[in-house]
Design an enzyme around this catalytic site. Structure first.
Site, PDB file in Angstrom:
ATOM      1  CE  LYS A  60      -4.415  -1.285   0.166  1.00  0.00           C
ATOM      2  NZ  LYS A  60      -5.466  -0.733  -0.717  1.00  0.00           N
ATOM      3  CB  SER A 319      -1.325  -8.305  -0.778  1.00  0.00           C
ATOM      4  OG  SER A 319      -2.257  -8.883   0.118  1.00  0.00           O
TER       5      SER A 319
END
Length: 426
Positions: A60, A319
């Site tokens: 992110k 992720s």
């Protein structure tokens, strides 16, 4: 996917290349590791893209920093605001401290403490946290209202061209590291920023590479958006996969996936938990639920095989690794239930000596274990209920257990994992 040099997308491969240049001092290229376990399971050559090793333990930071580094001096002085389930907030916090931009961050109240602590660690005195509501969408509403009233710049977690471009830099890294275009990239989907960025880059640079998006079954908002032709709001979601549980995906992100015909499939939360355990026990990788989402689709016994041939190169994006250790009890529980190894029953015992012993002798098999027994007696009735959890050695053994239960005079009710009674009692 079709190669497009005249793309109408708000994001281009050139934008993603420019983002990679901007990010080189903050975002380190993460490892691309061969996975013998997943390769054996599929017959393909499976590699894990380890974004859990990023500076904020998730990808992110790529999108957040790419947007914030382009703010003009006045916008930097005024500051930024964002909403997040945790990982986007950590990226924003790191960017705030690095660029010396004040930030205000809105989180759902159920955001794990580990993520809140990490946000404060990365942002230091440059960020302030506000806990609002129980879902990302409620936090997003509060952040949008703050931006409108304060003049702060809103840093969206996924639906912004600069955020999408930042997340898309993962695709450039994959191509550079692998040395060949993979046949397939498997990645998680929450709001769709990562999937949109990776898809757009590959569609222009390596159009033969397929992208498979994966979202949790309890928050299948991208599946709904692609079916409807536009984003739709899901009435209820399971917030367990907090990094990917959003009610409404992005307009830009869903449009990019729809334009390029990206396939999206869902995975049950229990399967995600099973894969979290496998990643930990086999590869030594600690992931959060969303971090194991893509790998869970690879090993899902209920899903169709991956659209690849033997020997093809497949890249699976891990992720994020921001998991609170206290959640592992629930992770193990969900995994066992999903695999059919743990079951719950309500047993109405007669109030007489030896009732429990008869249950053990007549119902319980030699490889079955009582892992929960909660007895409740609030009156002087001749019977009293107990909540009984039983763990099996093999999922197939449930039929023999149910058969023995049917032959006993005891009143026994099996609790369906999808029922209200199951959620309340367990």
């Amino acid at each position: 996917m079709q190669s497009r040099t005249d793309t109408t997308s708000p994001v281009t491969a050139a934008d993603i290349d420019a983002a990679a240049d901007r990010l080189h001092s903050v975002v380190r290229p993460t490892a691309l590791e061969f996975s013998p376990r997943l390769s054996a399971a599929t017959g393909a050559r499976v590699y894990l893209k380890r974004e859990d090793l990023q500076s904020v333990r998730s990808y992110k930071v790529r999108g957040a920093f790419n947007l914030m580094t382009g703010l003009d001096p006045e916008a930097r002085r005024t500051g930024v605001v964002c909403a997040s389930a945790g990982n986007h907030a950590q990226g924003v916090a790191l960017a705030c401290r690095t660029l010396e931009i004040p930030g205000r961050i809105y989180l759902p109240r159920n955001t794990p403490r580990q993520k809140r602590n990490r946000i404060e660690h990365h942002g230091g005195p440059w960020v302030e946290l506000h806990l609002v509501g129980s879902t990302f969408d409620e936090a997003a509403e509060a952040a949008a209202a703050d931006a409108l009233s304060s003049g702060r710049t809103l840093v969206p977690p996924f639906d912004h061209p600069l955020v999408i471009a930042g997340q898309g830099t993962i695709a450039r890294e994959i191509l550079d590291q692998l040395g060949e275009p993979p046949a397939l990239v498997v990645l998680p989907i929450g709001g769709g920023g990562l999937a949109a960025g990776v898809t757009q880059y590959l569609s222009e640079r390596q159009p033969d590479v397929r992208v498979l998006g994966v979202e949790p079954a309890g928050a299948a908002s991208m599946t709904a958006a692609l079916a409807a032709g536009h984003p739709v709001t899901i009435d209820a979601i399971d917030p367990f996969v907090d990094g990917a549980a959003v009610r409404t995906v992005g307009n830009l992100t869903s449009a990019i996936l729809r334009e390029h015909g990206v396939q999206v499939r869902t995975v049950a939360e229990g399967q995600i938990c099973t894969e979290m355990i496998e990643l930990y026990q086999n590869e030594g990788i600690i992931t959060e639920p969303a971090g194991a989402l893509a790998a869970a689709a690879v090993t899902d016994p209920d899903a169709a095989p991956l659209p690849v041939h033997a020997g093809d190169a497949v890249v699976v994006v891990v992720s994020g690794g921001n998991n609170d250790l206290s959640r592992y009890g629930e992770v193990v529980e969900r995994s066992l239930i999903h695999q059919g190894l743990k079951h719950y029953f309500l047993v109405n015992f007669s109030q007489e000596p030896g009732a429990l012993r008869r249950f053990l002798d007549e119902v319980l098999g030699p490889d079955e274990d009582i892992v929960l027994f909660e007895y409740v007696k609030r009156n002087n009735r001749e019977t009293g209920p107990a909540l009984v959890g039983i763990e099996l050695a093999r999922a197939a053994d449930i039929s023999d257990l149910l058969d023995r239960m049917s032959r006993t005079p005891l009143e026994i009710e099996r609790l369906d994992p999808g029922s209200v009674s199951f959620r309340f009692l367990t």
